[in-house]
Design an enzyme around this catalytic site. Structure first.
Site, PDB file in Angstrom:
ATOM      1  N   SER A   1       0.791  -1.266   0.000  1.00  0.00           N
ATOM      2  CA  SER A   1       0.052  -0.111  -0.017  1.00  0.00           C
ATOM      3  C   SER A   1       0.934   1.322   0.084  1.00  0.00           C
ATOM      4  CB  SER A   1      -1.050  -0.120   1.247  1.00  0.00           C
ATOM      5  OG  SER A   1      -1.805   0.876   0.889  1.00  0.00           O
TER       6      SER A   1
ATOM      7  N   HIS B   1      -7.484  -6.124   0.199  1.00  0.00           N
ATOM      8  CA  HIS B   1      -6.388  -5.225   0.202  1.00  0.00           C
ATOM      9  C   HIS B   1      -5.096  -5.804   1.202  1.00  0.00           C
ATOM     10  CE1 HIS B   1      -4.368  -1.288  -0.024  1.00  0.00           C
ATOM     11  NE2 HIS B   1      -4.247  -1.321   1.076  1.00  0.00           N
TER      12      HIS B   1
END
Length: 253
Positions: free
Chosen positions: A102, A237
């Site tokens: 991320s 994610h």
């Protein structure tokens, strides 16, 4: 007659611990090193534990000021300042790879660019995970200034949330939120500067159910002059929290 006093034997001074790196030292000489850059608000411990899946690899997690064991230090909210401060105190040990998840993917990318600009040894691979290519425009609300309740709600909706055990502890949440704010501010102030593709193989990872789209991940292709490989995993994610084994296979490859 004066008898000279014996001079005490001085051992080597203990090496100063690098505050940027968290890790568990291997008992044997590592075959390679993996330096992990955590996600927004992420703590190093989650990535340090990856060492159990990667035999012969010394795993370090990067800990920025204002996070984890450095929570008492002022956080840095400018990515250039983070990169300069990290490289002032850190020398990556070859052979090594950089991994970033991320926001950590963006940090690892900018660290690699700065290593190249300084003529320093580059990683054998740059592994970026669950983050759009850095040159893509970013549209969305400014998150760093949201009230606590709104910020927590957004984290739950968009990023899988704060782990339940942590979310149940108000003191832990109060400790984590400033780190999230600092990381979001770091992203909000980032401006990509073109400098050409890196002479480093690029590995791009993502979750099939993540909000980061395949097109956004494919756009990383322009940032390596060598090779770019893409791997998609089941999950969102934080796909590696669901099943670390296939991710470890790629990192060890």
């Amino acid at each position: 007659m004066i008898t000279p006093r014996p001079v005490p034997l001085l051992g080597a001074a203990p090496a100063r611990r690098n505050p940027w790196l968290n890790g568990r030292s291997l008992t044997a000489t590592p075959e390679r090193h993996l330096y992990c850059f955590p996600h927004s608000g992420g703590l190093p411990g989650e990535y340090v534990r990856w060492g159990q899946y990667l035999r012969g690899t010394q795993v370090y997690a990067v800990c920025m000021p204002g996070r984890g064991s450095r929570a008492a230090e002022p956080a840095l909210t400018d990515l250039d300042a983070v990169v300069r401060a990290l490289l002032t105190e850190t020398e990556f040990v070859a052979p090594y790879d950089l991994f970033g998840h991320s926001l950590g993917a963006l940090v690892a990318y900018e660290v690699t660019r700065e290593l190249a600009a300084r003529g320093l040894p580059l990683p054998e691979r740059l592994v970026v995970s669950a983050f759009p290519a850095p040159h893509l425009p970013r549209h969305g609300p400014q998150l760093s200034g949201l009230p606590d309740e709104e910020l927590i709600e957004l984290l739950n909706e968009r990023y899988g949330g704060i782990p339940p055990r942590t979310a149940a502890d108000p003191d832990m949440v109060a400790l984590l939120l400033p780190a999230f704010r600092a990381d979001f501010a770091l992203l909000e102030t980032y401006r990509h500067r073109e400098s050409g593709p890196l002479a480093v193989p690029l590995v791009v990872l993502g979750g099939e159910a993540d909000s980061v789209t395949p097109d956004q991940l494919d756009a990383w292709d322009r940032h390596s002059a060598v090779t770019v490989r893409r791997h998609a995993f089941s999950g969102g994610h934080f796909y590696f929290r669901d099943d670390m084994a296939p991710v470890a296979a790629v990192l060890a490859g």
